[in-house]
Design an enzyme around this catalytic site. Structure first.
Site, PDB file in Angstrom:
ATOM      1  N   LYS A   8       0.732  -1.302  -0.079  1.00 31.20           N
ATOM      2  CA  LYS A   8       0.185   0.076   0.087  1.00 31.20           C
ATOM      3  C   LYS A   8       0.794   1.354   0.036  1.00 31.20           C
ATOM      4  CE  LYS A   8      -1.631   1.690   4.063  1.00 31.20           C
ATOM      5  NZ  LYS A   8      -1.282   2.827   4.211  1.00 31.20           N
ATOM      6  N   ASN A   9       1.928   1.223   0.753  1.00 28.18           N
ATOM      7  CA  ASN A   9       2.530   2.439   0.836  1.00 28.18           C
ATOM      8  C   ASN A   9       3.751   2.892  -0.195  1.00 28.18           C
ATOM      9  OD1 ASN A   9       1.118   2.999   3.378  1.00 28.18           O
ATOM     10  ND2 ASN A   9       2.565   2.226   4.855  1.00 28.18           N
ATOM     11  N   CYS A  42      -4.867  12.663  12.187  1.00 30.12           N
ATOM     12  CA  CYS A  42      -5.641  11.322  12.058  1.00 30.12           C
ATOM     13  C   CYS A  42      -5.332  10.897  13.447  1.00 30.12           C
ATOM     14  CB  CYS A  42      -5.018  10.405  11.119  1.00 30.12           C
ATOM     15  SG  CYS A  42      -3.516   9.807  11.423  1.00 30.12           S
ATOM     16  N   ARG A  78       0.405  14.487  12.503  1.00 26.73           N
ATOM     17  CA  ARG A  78       0.666  14.357  11.027  1.00 26.73           C
ATOM     18  C   ARG A  78       1.148  15.700  10.382  1.00 26.73           C
ATOM     19  NH1 ARG A  78      -0.898   9.087   9.741  1.00 26.73           N
ATOM     20  NH2 ARG A  78       0.663   9.000   8.337  1.00 26.73           N
TER      21      ARG A  78
HETATM   22  C1  EPZ Z   1       4.340   6.864   5.933  1.00 24.09           C
HETATM   23  O1  EPZ Z   1       3.563   8.044   6.592  1.00 24.09           O
HETATM   24  C2  EPZ Z   1       3.546   5.833   5.924  1.00 24.09           C
HETATM   25  N1  EPZ Z   1       2.269   6.100   5.210  1.00 24.09           N
HETATM   26  C3  EPZ Z   1       3.138   5.488   7.240  1.00 24.09           C
HETATM   27  O2  EPZ Z   1       2.113   4.200   7.361  1.00 24.09           O
HETATM   28  C4  EPZ Z   1       4.142   4.954   8.297  1.00 24.09           C
HETATM   29  O3  EPZ Z   1       3.637   4.888   9.709  1.00 24.09           O
HETATM   30  C5  EPZ Z   1       5.129   6.166   8.169  1.00 24.09           C
HETATM   31  O4  EPZ Z   1       5.435   6.692   6.736  1.00 24.09           O
HETATM   32  C6  EPZ Z   1       6.472   6.027   8.906  1.00 24.09           C
HETATM   33  O5  EPZ Z   1       7.049   4.732   8.233  1.00 24.09           O
HETATM   34  C7  EPZ Z   1       2.553   6.143   3.874  1.00 24.09           C
HETATM   35  O6  EPZ Z   1       3.436   5.799   3.352  1.00 24.09           O
HETATM   36  C8  EPZ Z   1       1.054   6.301   2.963  1.00 24.09           C
HETATM   37  P1  EPZ Z   1       6.515  10.284   8.140  1.00 24.09           P
HETATM   38  P2  EPZ Z   1       4.129   9.378   6.703  1.00 24.09           P
HETATM   39  O7  EPZ Z   1       6.585  11.591   7.354  1.00 24.09           O
HETATM   40  O8  EPZ Z   1       4.803   9.881   5.406  1.00 24.09           O
HETATM   41  C9  EPZ Z   1       6.654  13.375  11.583  1.00 24.09           C
HETATM   42  C10 EPZ Z   1       0.317   2.818   7.686  1.00 24.09           C
HETATM   43  O9  EPZ Z   1      -0.456   2.544   8.611  1.00 24.09           O
HETATM   44  N2  EPZ Z   1       6.644  14.441  10.321  1.00 24.09           N
HETATM   45  O10 EPZ Z   1       7.781   9.474   8.034  1.00 24.09           O
HETATM   46  O11 EPZ Z   1       3.187  10.367   7.067  1.00 24.09           O
HETATM   47  C11 EPZ Z   1       5.350  12.953  11.863  1.00 24.09           C
HETATM   48  O12 EPZ Z   1       4.347  13.639  12.565  1.00 24.09           O
HETATM   49  C12 EPZ Z   1       0.525   4.424   7.716  1.00 24.09           C
HETATM   50  O13 EPZ Z   1       0.260   2.320   6.552  1.00 24.09           O
HETATM   51  C13 EPZ Z   1       6.718  15.839  10.538  1.00 24.09           C
HETATM   52  O14 EPZ Z   1       6.975  16.515  11.471  1.00 24.09           O
HETATM   53  O15 EPZ Z   1       5.470   9.312   7.778  1.00 24.09           O
HETATM   54  C14 EPZ Z   1       5.782  11.587  12.482  1.00 24.09           C
HETATM   55  O16 EPZ Z   1       5.918  12.049  13.793  1.00 24.09           O
HETATM   56  C15 EPZ Z   1       0.490   4.902   9.267  1.00 24.09           C
HETATM   57  N3  EPZ Z   1       6.860  16.597   9.616  1.00 24.09           N
HETATM   58  C16 EPZ Z   1       7.115  11.349  11.645  1.00 24.09           C
HETATM   59  O17 EPZ Z   1       7.502  12.635  11.229  1.00 24.09           O
HETATM   60  C17 EPZ Z   1       6.657  16.267   8.328  1.00 24.09           C
HETATM   61  O18 EPZ Z   1       6.672  17.411   7.360  1.00 24.09           O
HETATM   62  C18 EPZ Z   1       6.970  10.307  10.704  1.00 24.09           C
HETATM   63  O19 EPZ Z   1       6.254  10.799   9.608  1.00 24.09           O
HETATM   64  C19 EPZ Z   1       6.459  14.845   8.081  1.00 24.09           C
HETATM   65  C20 EPZ Z   1       6.465  14.038   9.134  1.00 24.09           C
END
Ligand code: EPZ
Length: 420
Positions: free
Chosen positions: A22-23, A118, A123
């Site tokens: 999915k991701n 969410c 997020r």
């Molecule tokens: C991706 O989300 C995945 N989703 C998530 O999977 C997964 O948990 C996550 O990566 C971590 O591996 C998809 O790929 C569609 P991040 P993403 O940006 O991109 C902070 C599932 O269950 N952050 O790596 O949103 C954020 O708040 C889902 O399949 C900022 O602060 O994850 C979080 O604490 C859930 N500023 C951390 O980084 C930003 O601009 C990780 O976020 C972006 C993120």
């Protein structure tokens, strides 16, 4: 709303086919917006989130067609006629923000609804926006929307991510493929889904070096062309069914699973008493004897994935001894705890850590799914519970798992979906 009913106590044996990730699918579909030719994706999983992304991309004017009646092959491409990603779609799926980079790169403007938070956290998308601004985008937040323009096009930049954000890496890389000049992205995320996106972009004519590392160098090109790409197997689905086999007992072959994509999961599961080995194109998962409590801290790849934390907690709930699970990625990813507790689990949350003391047996109960991975952790707990567990609100599950109940039933689980 559909429910899933599980009657526990039966070990698993047999084969489970692992679907496309999915991701990886969601950013790859957004990558289809980078060209007016056709990007063909194969091994696309049939999920609610894929349908949402299809609707989002189509309302930008870009055609998304399944080939014949094979919904696992999508052909994406064409002119962009609308640069707004509306709130009513984005609020359903945060990954909608991944159209921002392609829109800016392709047509120099975008109006994308802020995704909002969410269940698992606020997020934010500040890292996405800062990276795109460094590439020359002018971004203004207004009325809950990101208004972005790149009047003279995007230009390459040297960007350092303070945190290895998966989404920010994907948006910046996609934008950089069509920017003028070189972009160096340091502290890039290294999840296998990033590697899959980079491989696909290269097959479309992008010039990217450093795949699999935390430093990506992208030389912008003027145009990307048609390509066909097979989506990588879903490592989170793989780890989920490995936890299912561990909690139920028995041995299962996960067809398409790749050991090297599981990162720290393999060693942690080994410490817990579960053997995972590669046998050709399948992973063999076998619970050896008893289960042992193991401490886990979630981390970016190749660390233990946050998306497997809930599933592993269900396993630890019936392991011998205690374990501490620390959630370092999201600020509110313990919603499965009160539901597991209703099934008799002994779990105490202290800030970002949960102390789990294994119990000999869980008991079936009515429980509520709250988010995608919490949903499946409740099903896993039901596999080991005495009596019947009913998981409500499984629409959360359908966002990211295809036919979980059918795959588990085919391996001997006593599980069914009840239309609600
Ligand atoms: C991706 O989300 C995945 N989703 C998530 O999977 C997964 O948990 C996550 O990566 C971590 O591996 C998809 O790929 C569609 P991040 P993403 O940006 O991109 C902070 C599932 O269950 N952050 O790596 O949103 C954020 O708040 C889902 O399949 C900022 O602060 O994850 C979080 O604490 C859930 N500023 C951390 O980084 C930003 O601009 C990780 O976020 C972006 C993120």
């Amino acid at each position: 709303m559909d429910k899933i009913c599980v009657r526990g106590g039966r070990p698993l044996s047999g084969d489970i086919v692992i679907g496309g990730a999915k991701n990886a699918s969601l950013p790859l579909m957004a990558a289809g917006m980078l060209t007016d030719e056709r990007l063909t994706l194969t091994n696309v999983p049939v999920l609610a989130d894929i349908a949402t992304m299809t609707a989002l991309i189509a309302q930008h004017g870009v055609a998304v067609e399944s080939q014949g009646n094979d919904s696992r092959t999508l052909s994406i491409g064409g002119a962009i006629t609308n640069t707004e990603a509306p709130y009513d779609i984005v609020r359903k799926m945060r990954a909608s923000i991944l159209v921002l980079g392609p829109l800016l790169a392709r047509v120099g403007e975008a109006r994308v609804s802020l995704p909002g938070g969410c269940a698992i956290g606020t997020r934010p998308i500040d890292l996405h926006l800062k990276g795109l601004e460094q590439m020359g985008a002018v971004i203004r937040l207004d009325a809950g929307y990101v208004n972005a323009t790149a009047p003279s096009g995007l230009r390459g930049a040297a960007i350092v991510l303070p945190f290895a954000s998966v989404g920010a890496t994907e948006n910046i890389v996609m934008a950089a493929t069509l920017a003028d000049g070189q972009t160096v992205l340091a502290n890039a995320a290294r999840e296998p889904e990033i590697g899959d996106l980079v491989a696909c972009l290269i097959s479309m004519g992008a010039r990217i070096e450093g795949a699999g590392t935390d430093r990506l160098v992208i030389e912008g090109v003027t145009k990307l062309h048609a390509a066909t790409h097979e989506i990588v197997a879903d490592r989170i689905e793989t780890a989920t069914f490995a936890c299912a086999t561990a909690i139920a007992g028995g041995s299962v072959r996960l067809l398409g699973g790749r050991l090297e994509h599981l990162g720290a999961v393999v060693d942690i599961m080994g410490q817990a008493g579960v053997e995972i080995t590669q046998d050709g194109n399948a992973l063999v998962v076998r619970r050896l004897n008893g289960l042992h409590g193991v401490d886990v801290m979630t981390a970016p790849y190749p660390g233990f994935p946050t998306d497997v934390q809930a599933q592993f907690m269900a396993l630890m709930a019936v392991a011998e001894g205690a374990s501490m699970l620390t959630e370092n990625i999201f600020e509110n990813r313990f919603m499965h705890v009160p539901e597991l507790t209703r099934m008799g689990a002994n779990i105490n949350v202290h800030g970002s850590s949960a102390i789990v003391r294994g119990v000999s047996r869980l008991s079936g109960a009515q429980v509520m799914a709250t988010d995608l991975r919490a949903s499946v952790s409740l099903i896993l707990a039901g596999l080991a519970a005495h009596g019947e567990t009913t998981v409500n609100r499984v629409y959360h599950l359908d966002r990211g798992y295809e036919a979980v109940e059918r795959k588990l039933a085919a391996c001997g689980a006593d599980i069914e979906r009840v239309a609600g």
